[in-house]
Design an enzyme around this catalytic site. Sequence first.
Site: not given
Length: 188
Positions: A88, A135
């Site tokens: 990332r 989530r």
Amino acid sequence: MRLILLGPPGAGKGTQAQILVQTYGIPQLSTGDMLRAAIAAKTPMGLEAKAIVDRGDLVSDAIVSGIISDRMDEPDCANGFILDGFPRTIAQADALTHMLDRKGLHLDAVIEIKAGADILVERIINRARESGGARADDNEEVLRKRLGVYEEQTAPLVKYYTERGLLKSVDGMQPIEEVTAAIRQALQ
């Protein structure tokens, strides 16, 4: 085949990874899934990661790199893997390059799935609604923060992998089948 899937949250990386898993018979190494499993299991690392993820921040490079390195050593990764959610940052990309070098491996391609922020917010809010909000990171405020973090920290990987001749970009705003076809073409 060793691949990285890049793209902002909600761009379809997970969906396309599953198609690639079926096509190439290689596992998807999703840091998100691995971290969610650790969080669900309430491991010490999972509890630490939960607090970080709930804020919309990124988990430390050391935690993520260790998880990925160990996972790459599993027998099902012998013929390759698909990295989803890692690297990332440029620091993670450098760590990955060194990790692969130590293992005598290399990347075959980095697939960037491009998608616009407003459409992604709409997609993920719908995903949360349809799944019953399973989530904690599927809410607009956290999502916008994650998109900001992506732009700041992850988007520079596009230049990083372009300079190494590995980046292939596809339009993630197309229907799933068309994105899949574009990825297959990019990998030929």
